[in-house]
Design an enzyme around this catalytic site. Structure first.
Site, PDB file in Angstrom:
ATOM      1  N   ARG A  57     -34.326 -26.405  66.454  1.00 30.64           N
ATOM      2  CA  ARG A  57     -34.241 -26.438  64.998  1.00 30.64           C
ATOM      3  C   ARG A  57     -33.650 -25.147  64.429  1.00 30.64           C
ATOM      4  NH1 ARG A  57     -38.698 -26.434  60.531  1.00 30.64           N
ATOM      5  NH2 ARG A  57     -37.728 -27.671  58.887  1.00 30.64           N
ATOM      6  N   HIS A  61     -30.724 -24.952  61.567  1.00 33.02           N
ATOM      7  CA  HIS A  61     -30.889 -24.230  60.307  1.00 33.02           C
ATOM      8  C   HIS A  61     -29.964 -23.020  60.220  1.00 33.02           C
ATOM      9  CE1 HIS A  61     -34.805 -26.044  58.557  1.00 33.02           C
ATOM     10  NE2 HIS A  61     -34.107 -26.950  59.203  1.00 33.02           N
ATOM     11  N   VAL A  65     -26.312 -23.205  57.268  1.00 35.23           N
ATOM     12  CA  VAL A  65     -26.284 -22.242  56.166  1.00 35.23           C
ATOM     13  C   VAL A  65     -25.250 -21.166  56.503  1.00 35.23           C
ATOM     14  CG1 VAL A  65     -27.683 -20.710  54.733  1.00 35.23           C
ATOM     15  CG2 VAL A  65     -28.729 -22.737  55.778  1.00 35.23           C
ATOM     16  N   ASP A  69     -24.139 -18.158  62.446  1.00 37.14           N
ATOM     17  CA  ASP A  69     -23.888 -16.717  62.388  1.00 37.14           C
ATOM     18  C   ASP A  69     -25.170 -15.907  62.440  1.00 37.14           C
ATOM     19  OD1 ASP A  69     -25.023 -17.390  60.015  1.00 37.14           O
ATOM     20  OD2 ASP A  69     -23.448 -16.565  58.730  1.00 37.14           O
ATOM     21  N   SER A  71     -27.502 -15.916  60.569  1.00 37.31           N
ATOM     22  CA  SER A  71     -27.980 -15.520  59.235  1.00 37.31           C
ATOM     23  C   SER A  71     -29.469 -15.846  59.092  1.00 37.31           C
ATOM     24  CB  SER A  71     -27.167 -16.209  58.136  1.00 37.31           C
ATOM     25  OG  SER A  71     -27.156 -17.612  58.331  1.00 37.31           O
ATOM     26  N   ASN A  90     -37.749 -23.245  55.336  1.00 38.95           N
ATOM     27  CA  ASN A  90     -37.962 -22.433  56.536  1.00 38.95           C
ATOM     28  C   ASN A  90     -39.335 -21.769  56.604  1.00 38.95           C
ATOM     29  OD1 ASN A  90     -35.377 -22.968  57.437  1.00 38.95           O
ATOM     30  ND2 ASN A  90     -34.491 -21.141  56.475  1.00 38.95           N
ATOM     31  N   PRO A 160     -31.056 -30.265  54.017  1.00 32.46           N
ATOM     32  CA  PRO A 160     -31.547 -31.464  53.327  1.00 32.46           C
ATOM     33  C   PRO A 160     -33.079 -31.562  53.437  1.00 32.46           C
ATOM     34  CG  PRO A 160     -30.512 -32.053  55.419  1.00 32.46           C
ATOM     35  CD  PRO A 160     -30.297 -30.578  55.221  1.00 32.46           C
ATOM     36  N   HIS A 190     -35.303 -35.134  66.430  1.00 31.29           N
ATOM     37  CA  HIS A 190     -36.699 -35.395  66.061  1.00 31.29           C
ATOM     38  C   HIS A 190     -37.430 -36.222  67.117  1.00 31.29           C
ATOM     39  CE1 HIS A 190     -36.029 -34.518  61.462  1.00 31.29           C
ATOM     40  NE2 HIS A 190     -35.801 -33.466  62.239  1.00 31.29           N
ATOM     41  N   THR A 191     -36.831 -36.416  68.253  1.00 30.96           N
ATOM     42  CA  THR A 191     -37.547 -36.984  69.397  1.00 30.96           C
ATOM     43  C   THR A 191     -38.489 -35.938  70.005  1.00 30.96           C
ATOM     44  OG1 THR A 191     -37.307 -38.215  71.467  1.00 30.96           O
ATOM     45  CG2 THR A 191     -35.775 -36.392  71.133  1.00 30.96           C
ATOM     46  N   ASP A 235     -42.218 -37.630  67.117  1.00 33.11           N
ATOM     47  CA  ASP A 235     -42.203 -38.818  67.989  1.00 33.11           C
ATOM     48  C   ASP A 235     -43.473 -38.744  68.831  1.00 33.11           C
ATOM     49  OD1 ASP A 235     -41.839 -40.758  69.943  1.00 33.11           O
ATOM     50  OD2 ASP A 235     -40.376 -39.552  71.055  1.00 33.11           O
ATOM     51  N   SER A 238     -43.699 -39.424  72.931  1.00 40.20           N
ATOM     52  CA  SER A 238     -43.234 -38.438  73.925  1.00 40.20           C
ATOM     53  C   SER A 238     -42.732 -37.185  73.207  1.00 40.20           C
ATOM     54  CB  SER A 238     -42.126 -39.043  74.802  1.00 40.20           C
ATOM     55  OG  SER A 238     -41.093 -39.592  73.998  1.00 40.20           O
TER      56      SER A 238
HETATM   57  C1  HEM Z   1     -31.041 -35.179  58.911  1.00 41.60           C
HETATM   58  C2  HEM Z   1     -31.632 -34.280  58.153  1.00 41.60           C
HETATM   59  C3  HEM Z   1     -32.878 -33.563  58.583  1.00 41.60           C
HETATM   60  C4  HEM Z   1     -34.006 -33.408  57.843  1.00 41.60           C
HETATM   61  C5  HEM Z   1     -34.244 -33.920  56.432  1.00 41.60           C
HETATM   62  C6  HEM Z   1     -34.937 -32.679  58.649  1.00 41.60           C
HETATM   63  C7  HEM Z   1     -36.208 -32.308  58.234  1.00 41.60           C
HETATM   64  C8  HEM Z   1     -37.170 -31.776  59.068  1.00 41.60           C
HETATM   65  C9  HEM Z   1     -38.521 -31.485  58.661  1.00 41.60           C
HETATM   66  C10 HEM Z   1     -39.082 -31.660  57.265  1.00 41.60           C
HETATM   67  C11 HEM Z   1     -39.190 -31.025  59.748  1.00 41.60           C
HETATM   68  C12 HEM Z   1     -40.645 -30.595  59.818  1.00 41.60           C
HETATM   69  C13 HEM Z   1     -40.783 -29.155  59.368  1.00 41.60           C
HETATM   70  C14 HEM Z   1     -42.208 -28.800  59.058  1.00 41.60           C
HETATM   71  O1  HEM Z   1     -42.972 -29.676  58.640  1.00 41.60           O
HETATM   72  O2  HEM Z   1     -42.579 -27.603  59.200  1.00 41.60           O
HETATM   73  C15 HEM Z   1     -38.258 -31.013  60.842  1.00 41.60           C
HETATM   74  C16 HEM Z   1     -38.555 -30.610  62.112  1.00 41.60           C
HETATM   75  C17 HEM Z   1     -37.622 -30.530  63.126  1.00 41.60           C
HETATM   76  N1  HEM Z   1     -36.260 -30.740  63.005  1.00 41.60           N
HETATM   77 FE1  HEM Z   1     -35.341 -31.621  61.483  1.00 41.60          FE
HETATM   78  N2  HEM Z   1     -34.374 -32.414  59.864  1.00 41.60           N
HETATM   79  C18 HEM Z   1     -33.107 -32.922  59.873  1.00 41.60           C
HETATM   80  C19 HEM Z   1     -32.192 -32.797  60.883  1.00 41.60           C
HETATM   81  C20 HEM Z   1     -32.390 -32.111  62.052  1.00 41.60           C
HETATM   82  C21 HEM Z   1     -31.364 -31.749  62.997  1.00 41.60           C
HETATM   83  C22 HEM Z   1     -29.872 -32.048  62.818  1.00 41.60           C
HETATM   84  C23 HEM Z   1     -31.965 -31.092  64.010  1.00 41.60           C
HETATM   85  C24 HEM Z   1     -31.362 -30.475  65.244  1.00 41.60           C
HETATM   86  C25 HEM Z   1     -30.228 -30.865  65.787  1.00 41.60           C
HETATM   87  C26 HEM Z   1     -33.374 -31.061  63.709  1.00 41.60           C
HETATM   88  C27 HEM Z   1     -34.340 -30.549  64.525  1.00 41.60           C
HETATM   89  C28 HEM Z   1     -35.689 -30.522  64.221  1.00 41.60           C
HETATM   90  C29 HEM Z   1     -36.723 -30.196  65.189  1.00 41.60           C
HETATM   91  C30 HEM Z   1     -36.502 -29.969  66.678  1.00 41.60           C
HETATM   92  C31 HEM Z   1     -37.935 -30.187  64.490  1.00 41.60           C
HETATM   93  C32 HEM Z   1     -39.320 -29.817  65.055  1.00 41.60           C
HETATM   94  C33 HEM Z   1     -39.464 -28.312  64.966  1.00 41.60           C
HETATM   95  C34 HEM Z   1     -40.725 -27.774  65.634  1.00 41.60           C
HETATM   96  O3  HEM Z   1     -41.532 -28.526  66.164  1.00 41.60           O
HETATM   97  O4  HEM Z   1     -40.879 -26.526  65.610  1.00 41.60           O
HETATM   98  N3  HEM Z   1     -33.592 -31.648  62.501  1.00 41.60           N
HETATM   99  N4  HEM Z   1     -37.036 -31.460  60.391  1.00 41.60           N
END
Ligand code: HEM
Ligand SMILES: *[C@@H]1O[C@H](CO)[C@@H](O)[C@H](O)[C@H]1NC(C)=O
Length: 314
Positions: A57, A61, A65, A69, A71, A90, A160, A190-191, A235, A238
């Protein structure tokens, strides 16, 4: 003759000035880099596999932005500089900074000093995390420079929110040159990983496109009020395995975030969710390609550097 080589020289200069990335960028200046990153990530995830999601993640992020880089790693220096770390998407949500620090420290102390950017370390750590948890492996383009500045507003504008509609998701990725299918493949991240109750409460209490059994299961640890930072896996079947289960969840209306379920909700791009749910190879191929595309997002400024310490510019 002289004219031609002058032109060639100009071309060479301009292509380096635009910062072309290359797979071999450090092959002379820091040949041990990739094995070192791999071994630190593997060690870290063997102890705590949830860190893989956090590192993945961080890369998203960072790249969304102002380009990839580093940032996102800049610490605030109030009142003069307010960066991305404490932007609402963040704050109390991004993790893994100490892993990047550990990699950077090792690179600087045992491999090659003042050579490898923090932005490249994030890109490599994300790739190693995905691979370690069972996902695809791809060649990472390298040669990014670290930003000398950024802003909190840039994070708020570009990332987003989980309340986003399909249309908003499509347009926020298309603003980065990424197609709807790139967005859907990248969302497969998000898997793995977790989200806080505050980010999915609205979905499990308020939305109608949720499997009722799943909603009541999730409500147990995410009350209507309070418990904002209680975690649930994105998810749950798993949570530390990088597979295509996420898409099967979506087809069963068991997406955790509103934005997740938007990808499969009778809309224009349902097909891709179905495709990835039945063909993990197709998901892995498209995910890897989209990660490469996202990793090529160029920094906004041109005065990048190789930071000595990932937390601050030199
Ligand atoms: C499509 C738009 C996306 C939205 C709206 C979104 C939103 C979110 C949100 C709200 C969380 C939970 C954060 C929290 O509750 O603290 C999350 C977690 C996460 N996101 Fe996304 N996300 C998006 C796309 C992506 C992309 C493109 C990636 C990576 C390629 C990604 C990777 C992750 C990962 C791995 C987590 C879990 C982080 C952790 O367990 O520390 N997300 N995301
Ligand atoms: C799954 O996707 C891959 C990659 O796109 C493709 O080569 C393969 O034929 C697909 N498999 C099936 C069973 O459709």
């Amino acid at each position: 003759m002289a004219k031609i080589s002058f032109l060639a020289l100009l071309l060479l200069i301009s292509s380096t000035a635009y910062g072309q990335l290359s797979h071999k960028y450090y092959s002379n200046s820091c040949p041990g880099l990739q094995p070192l990153v791999r071994s630190i990530v593997q060690q870290t995830l063997s102890n705590d596999p949830t860190m893989g999601a956090s590192l993945l993640r961080l890369f998203f992020h960072d790249c969304f932005v102002n380009g990839c880089d580093a940032s996102v790693l800049l610490d605030d220096v109030p009142p003069f500089f307010i960066g991305e770390k404490n932007a609402p998407p963040n704050m109390n949500s991004l993790h893994g900074f100490q892993v990047i620090d550990a990699i950077k420290a090792s690179v600087e102390s045992i491999l090659c000093k003042n050579t490898v950017s923090c932005a490249d370390i994030i890109a490599l750590a994300a790739r190693e995390s995905v691979a370690f948890l069972g996902g695809p492996y791809w060649a990472v383009y390298l040669g990014r420079k670290d930003a000398r500045t950024t802003s909190q507003m840039a994070a708020n504008i570009n990332l987003p929110p989980p309340s986003a509609s399909l249309q908003t998701l499509v347009s926020s990725f298309s603003a980065k040159g990424l197609a709807p299918w790139d967005m859907i493949a990248l969302s497969g991240a998000h898997t793995i990983g977790q989200a806080r109750c505050a980010n999915f409460r609205q979905h499990i209490y308020g939305d109608s496109n949720v499997d009722p059994g799943f909603a009541s299961f999730r409500r147990q640890s995410c009350p209507p009020a309070g418990g904002d930072s209680n975690l649930a896996p994105l998810d749950f079947r798993s949570p530390v395995k990088f597979d295509n289960q996420y898409y099967k969840d979506l087809m069963a209306k068991q997406g955790l975030l509103h934005s997740d379920q938007e990808l499969f909700n009778g809309g224009q791009f349902d097909f891709f969710v179905w495709l990835y749910s039945v063909n993990q190879t197709a998901f892995f191929d498209d995910f890897a390609n989209a990660m490469i595309k996202m990793g090529n997002l160029p920094p906004a400024g041109s005065n990048g550097e190789v930071r000595k310490n990932c937390h601050r510019w030199n």
